[in-house]
Design an enzyme around this catalytic site. Structure first.
Site, PDB file in Angstrom:
ATOM      1  N   HIS A 121     -20.111  -3.842   7.942  1.00  0.00           N
ATOM      2  CA  HIS A 121     -19.754  -5.213   8.326  1.00  0.00           C
ATOM      3  C   HIS A 121     -19.235  -5.175   9.758  1.00  0.00           C
ATOM      4  O   HIS A 121     -18.305  -4.414  10.053  1.00  0.00           O
ATOM      5  CB  HIS A 121     -18.683  -5.754   7.381  1.00  0.00           C
ATOM      6  CG  HIS A 121     -18.093  -7.063   7.829  1.00  0.00           C
ATOM      7  ND1 HIS A 121     -18.868  -8.126   8.247  1.00  0.00           N
ATOM      8  CD2 HIS A 121     -16.806  -7.489   7.915  1.00  0.00           C
ATOM      9  CE1 HIS A 121     -18.085  -9.135   8.573  1.00  0.00           C
ATOM     10  NE2 HIS A 121     -16.822  -8.776   8.387  1.00  0.00           N
TER      11      HIS A 121
ATOM     12  N   CYS B 280     -13.394  -6.851   2.327  1.00  0.00           N
ATOM     13  CA  CYS B 280     -14.874  -6.856   2.270  1.00  0.00           C
ATOM     14  C   CYS B 280     -15.389  -6.156   1.016  1.00  0.00           C
ATOM     15  O   CYS B 280     -16.609  -6.127   0.786  1.00  0.00           O
ATOM     16  CB  CYS B 280     -15.463  -6.148   3.494  1.00  0.00           C
ATOM     17  SG  CYS B 280     -14.775  -6.667   5.060  1.00  0.00           S
TER      18      CYS B 280
ATOM     19  N   GLU C  78     -40.706  -4.620  19.776  1.00  0.00           N
ATOM     20  CA  GLU C  78     -40.893  -3.248  19.290  1.00  0.00           C
ATOM     21  C   GLU C  78     -39.785  -2.782  18.339  1.00  0.00           C
ATOM     22  O   GLU C  78     -40.031  -2.097  17.348  1.00  0.00           O
ATOM     23  CB  GLU C  78     -41.000  -2.298  20.501  1.00  0.00           C
ATOM     24  CG  GLU C  78     -41.219  -0.844  20.162  1.00  0.00           C
ATOM     25  CD  GLU C  78     -42.625  -0.525  19.636  1.00  0.00           C
ATOM     26  OE1 GLU C  78     -43.481  -1.430  19.613  1.00  0.00           O
ATOM     27  OE2 GLU C  78     -42.841   0.626  19.230  1.00  0.00           O
TER      28      GLU C  78
ATOM     29  N   HIS D  79     -18.173  -7.535  13.453  1.00  0.00           N
ATOM     30  CA  HIS D  79     -17.855  -8.818  14.079  1.00  0.00           C
ATOM     31  C   HIS D  79     -18.552  -8.889  15.438  1.00  0.00           C
ATOM     32  O   HIS D  79     -18.000  -9.431  16.391  1.00  0.00           O
ATOM     33  CB  HIS D  79     -16.353  -8.977  14.230  1.00  0.00           C
ATOM     34  CG  HIS D  79     -15.636  -9.282  12.955  1.00  0.00           C
ATOM     35  ND1 HIS D  79     -14.321  -9.687  12.906  1.00  0.00           N
ATOM     36  CD2 HIS D  79     -16.052  -9.254  11.667  1.00  0.00           C
ATOM     37  CE1 HIS D  79     -13.959  -9.882  11.641  1.00  0.00           C
ATOM     38  NE2 HIS D  79     -14.994  -9.616  10.874  1.00  0.00           N
TER      39      HIS D  79
ATOM     40  N   HIS E  32     -18.646 -15.548  12.326  1.00  0.00           N
ATOM     41  CA  HIS E  32     -17.877 -14.415  11.799  1.00  0.00           C
ATOM     42  C   HIS E  32     -18.520 -13.064  12.141  1.00  0.00           C
ATOM     43  O   HIS E  32     -17.896 -12.235  12.816  1.00  0.00           O
ATOM     44  CB  HIS E  32     -17.753 -14.606  10.271  1.00  0.00           C
ATOM     45  CG  HIS E  32     -16.961 -13.574   9.559  1.00  0.00           C
ATOM     46  ND1 HIS E  32     -16.331 -13.805   8.349  1.00  0.00           N
ATOM     47  CD2 HIS E  32     -16.712 -12.277   9.840  1.00  0.00           C
ATOM     48  CE1 HIS E  32     -15.715 -12.697   7.956  1.00  0.00           C
ATOM     49  NE2 HIS E  32     -15.929 -11.762   8.844  1.00  0.00           N
TER      50      HIS E  32
HETATM   51  C1  LIG Z   1      -9.536 -10.180  12.317  1.00  0.00           C
HETATM   52  S1  LIG Z   1     -10.173  -9.444  10.925  1.00  0.00           S
HETATM   53  C2  LIG Z   1     -10.186 -10.652   9.620  1.00  0.00           C
HETATM   54  C3  LIG Z   1     -10.719 -10.093   8.315  1.00  0.00           C
HETATM   55  C4  LIG Z   1     -12.160  -9.726   8.456  1.00  0.00           C
HETATM   56  O1  LIG Z   1     -12.999 -10.572   8.746  1.00  0.00           O
HETATM   57  C5  LIG Z   1     -12.611  -8.355   8.294  1.00  0.00           C
HETATM   58  O2  LIG Z   1     -13.790  -8.082   8.409  1.00  0.00           O
HETATM   59  C6  LIG Z   1     -11.683  -7.227   8.025  1.00  0.00           C
HETATM   60  O3  LIG Z   1     -11.284  -7.192   6.734  1.00  0.00           O
HETATM   61  P1  LIG Z   1     -10.426  -5.944   6.193  1.00  0.00           P
HETATM   62  O4  LIG Z   1      -9.761  -6.440   4.949  1.00  0.00           O
HETATM   63  O5  LIG Z   1     -11.404  -4.822   5.947  1.00  0.00           O
HETATM   64  O6  LIG Z   1      -9.449  -5.558   7.268  1.00  0.00           O
HETATM   65 ZN   LIG Z   2     -15.077  -9.810   8.744  1.00  0.00          ZN
END
Ligand SMILES: CSCCC(=O)C(=O)COP(=O)(O)O
Ligand SMILES: [Zn+2]
Length: 246
Positions: free
Chosen positions: A111, A93, A134, A113, A194
């Site tokens: 970031h 990332c 709100e 998921h 994602h």
């Molecule tokens: C199942 S995680 C796949 C990679 C990803 O989307 C992520 O956000 C993690 O990336 P990193 O290189 O920080 O482990």
């Molecule tokens: Zn990711």
């Protein structure tokens, strides 16, 4: 960079608010929210006074990281690391986090998921919109140049762009940068199927924005479930609920 592995003093501190400590403690917190499970997601923190960028390693359990596992880059020399933990690779990332620093002068980027983020990305096209809730008031308001001018109002419409996923995280960089430029009013970008990237002026602002946005995404999924559009006007929900009962 030669000697980068030696700069352990950059990541070892008794201060719980040191960026290397915060990356570890916040990832534990994110893990309990289901945002960074199975090695996915993460956070980067920029130390503006010392001109440094802190990054997590790639492919590790983010809730189990230690400060000595953290990478450090100099902000002015973003192609070089000043601290490289042995046997680890920097987060995939990284170019996305750097985009928020370079294009928005962010102090931290998260970031996740989050399942709510993924669900919303499946239910929307190029943008997610929500208004008259709100929690929107926890989010920053920007002018057309992307400069923060205060906080959103209850009636303001929050718009978050959605970009398409790519097989490799780093290949999202171009689309994320385009979205940041096209939407100066946003502090987040959703990635379809994602997750989401959320940034803020500093780590605490980024944390609050991420929490507020995730609340709104989760609420949106519940609203779809009962047939209420997320941009529904005040009082209009009754008509949708009535349709649901019929
Ligand atoms: C199942 S995680 C796949 C990679 C990803 O989307 C992520 O956000 C993690 O990336 P990193 O290189 O920080 O482990
Ligand atoms: Zn990711």
């Amino acid at each position: 960079m030669i000697g980068a592995n030696k700069n352990e003093h950059l990541v070892i501190s008794a201060d719980p608010d040191h960026p290397a400590n915060l990356i570890c403690s916040l990832c534990k917190n994110f893990y309990t929210n289901g945002w960074v499970t199975g090695t996915g997601g993460g956070i980067s923190i920029r130390d503006k006074p010392n001109n440094l960028i802190y990054l997590a390693p790639s492919g590790v359990q983010k809730e189990r990281m230690l400060p000595e596992n953290i990478f450090v880059k100099h902000f002015d020399h973003q192609d070089q690391y000043v601290r490289v933990p042995q046997g680890l690779k920097p987060s995939a990332c990284t170019p996305l986090f750097l985009s928020s620093y370079n294009l928005r002068d962010a102090g931290s980027c998260i970031h996740t998921h989050s399942q709510a983020a993924v669900m919303v990305s499946l239910l929307h096209g190029a943008e997610f919109r929500i208004s008259n809730i709100e929690q929107i008031k926890a989010l920053p308001k920007f002018n057309s140049e992307g400069k923060k001018i205060g906080y959103m109002d209850f009636h303001d419409e929050l718009i978050i762009p959605i970009i398409e996923n790519t097989p490799f995280e780093e290949d999202l960089t171009g689309a994320l940068q385009e979205a940041i430029k096209k939407y100066p009013g946003t502090t987040a970008v959703l990635v379809r199927r994602h997750g989401i990237y959320v940034w803020g002026e500093d780590v605490w602002k980024a944390k609050v924005y991420n929490e507020a946005i995730d609340y709104l995404l989760e609420l949106a999924v519940k609203m779809y479930g009962v047939g209420i559009p997320t941009t529904c006007g005040i009082g209009e929900e009754k008509q949708y609920l009535k349709n649901l009962q019929n």
